[in-house]
Scaffold this motif. Sequence first.
Motif, PDB file in Angstrom:
ATOM      1  N   ARG A   1       0.844  -1.094  -0.019  1.00  0.00           N
ATOM      2  CA  ARG A   1       0.138   0.041   0.004  1.00  0.00           C
ATOM      3  C   ARG A   1       0.932   1.315  -0.121  1.00  0.00           C
ATOM      4  N   VAL A   2       0.391   2.441  -0.352  1.00  0.00           N
ATOM      5  CA  VAL A   2       1.075   3.707  -0.343  1.00  0.00           C
ATOM      6  C   VAL A   2       0.780   4.305   0.911  1.00  0.00           C
ATOM      7  N   GLU A   3       1.419   4.416   1.772  1.00  0.00           N
ATOM      8  CA  GLU A   3       1.259   5.050   3.161  1.00  0.00           C
ATOM      9  C   GLU A   3       1.290   6.572   3.001  1.00  0.00           C
ATOM     10  N   TRP A   4       2.040   7.168   2.336  1.00  0.00           N
ATOM     11  CA  TRP A   4       2.333   8.685   2.444  1.00  0.00           C
ATOM     12  C   TRP A   4       3.070   8.883   0.984  1.00  0.00           C
ATOM     13  N   THR A   5       2.376  10.110   0.362  1.00  0.00           N
ATOM     14  CA  THR A   5       3.131  10.750  -0.701  1.00  0.00           C
ATOM     15  C   THR A   5       3.220  12.152  -0.045  1.00  0.00           C
ATOM     16  N   HIS A   6       4.365  13.118  -0.557  1.00  0.00           N
ATOM     17  CA  HIS A   6       4.814  14.353  -0.278  1.00  0.00           C
ATOM     18  C   HIS A   6       3.319  15.249  -0.356  1.00  0.00           C
ATOM     19  N   PRO A   7       2.871  15.926   0.513  1.00  0.00           N
ATOM     20  CA  PRO A   7       1.602  16.759   0.498  1.00  0.00           C
ATOM     21  C   PRO A   7       1.758  17.857  -0.204  1.00  0.00           C
ATOM     22  N   SER A   8       3.016  18.517  -0.359  1.00  0.00           N
ATOM     23  CA  SER A   8       3.064  19.636  -1.082  1.00  0.00           C
ATOM     24  C   SER A   8       3.767  19.877  -2.486  1.00  0.00           C
ATOM     25  N   GLU A   9       4.361  18.636  -2.687  1.00  0.00           N
ATOM     26  CA  GLU A   9       5.159  18.610  -4.112  1.00  0.00           C
ATOM     27  C   GLU A   9       4.743  17.454  -4.776  1.00  0.00           C
ATOM     28  N   THR A  10       4.632  17.505  -6.219  1.00  0.00           N
ATOM     29  CA  THR A  10       3.959  16.300  -6.829  1.00  0.00           C
ATOM     30  C   THR A  10       4.899  15.197  -6.990  1.00  0.00           C
ATOM     31  N   THR A  11       4.444  13.976  -6.717  1.00  0.00           N
ATOM     32  CA  THR A  11       5.281  13.017  -6.848  1.00  0.00           C
ATOM     33  C   THR A  11       4.887  12.403  -8.183  1.00  0.00           C
ATOM     34  N   VAL A  12       6.074  12.056  -8.927  1.00  0.00           N
ATOM     35  CA  VAL A  12       5.888  11.525 -10.302  1.00  0.00           C
ATOM     36  C   VAL A  12       6.270  10.056 -10.261  1.00  0.00           C
ATOM     37  N   TRP A  13       5.569   9.004 -10.530  1.00  0.00           N
ATOM     38  CA  TRP A  13       6.036   7.832 -10.437  1.00  0.00           C
ATOM     39  C   TRP A  13       5.980   7.256 -11.910  1.00  0.00           C
ATOM     40  N   LEU A  14       6.737   6.457 -12.237  1.00  0.00           N
ATOM     41  CA  LEU A  14       6.861   5.787 -13.638  1.00  0.00           C
ATOM     42  C   LEU A  14       6.798   4.030 -13.069  1.00  0.00           C
ATOM     43  N   CYS A  15       5.480   3.430 -13.529  1.00  0.00           N
ATOM     44  CA  CYS A  15       5.341   2.073 -13.304  1.00  0.00           C
ATOM     45  C   CYS A  15       5.439   1.253 -14.397  1.00  0.00           C
ATOM     46  N   ILE A  16       6.060   0.240 -14.356  1.00  0.00           N
ATOM     47  CA  ILE A  16       6.180  -0.781 -15.632  1.00  0.00           C
ATOM     48  C   ILE A  16       5.455  -2.154 -14.927  1.00  0.00           C
ATOM     49  N   TYR A  17       4.260  -2.532 -15.516  1.00  0.00           N
ATOM     50  CA  TYR A  17       3.339  -3.818 -14.819  1.00  0.00           C
ATOM     51  C   TYR A  17       3.706  -4.858 -16.166  1.00  0.00           C
ATOM     52  N   TYR A  18       4.205  -5.889 -15.665  1.00  0.00           N
ATOM     53  CA  TYR A  18       4.535  -7.208 -16.682  1.00  0.00           C
ATOM     54  C   TYR A  18       4.227  -8.501 -16.009  1.00  0.00           C
TER      55      TYR A  18
END
Length: 110
Positions: free
Chosen positions: A93-110
Amino acid sequence: MHTGNLLAHIPSPLPAELFNDLVSTNHFRIERILSQGQHTPTGEWFDQDEHEWVLMVQGEAILLFLEPEAGAQERVHLGPGDYINIPAHYQHRVEWTHPSETTVWLCIYY
C-alpha cells in the motif's frame, strides 16, 4: 513513433491522483502516476496479478509491504531516482506521498 515528457502537463495544484497509460500491450503496461498527498485508504492493500517495477522520478513516497508468513510489515521510502520491483501478489500500500510536492511515478507492469 511517439514522444513525450514525464514532467510535462502536471496540473498545479493536483486536483486528484492522476493515472496515464504511456504504453500498453497484452504483455506489459507503462504508466505515469501523479500524486500529491494521496495514499491508499486505511486497511486496503494492493494484491496485483502482475509484477510492478516502480521508478520514483520526482517527489517522495512511503510504501508499506505486508509479509503475512512472517507476520511483519516493511516500510520502504522512495525518493527521486529510487526504484523497486514488486512481485505479483506481494501485498502493499502507499502510506504517504509528499503533500506539497507532486510525486511522479513511472510504473511498468509485466
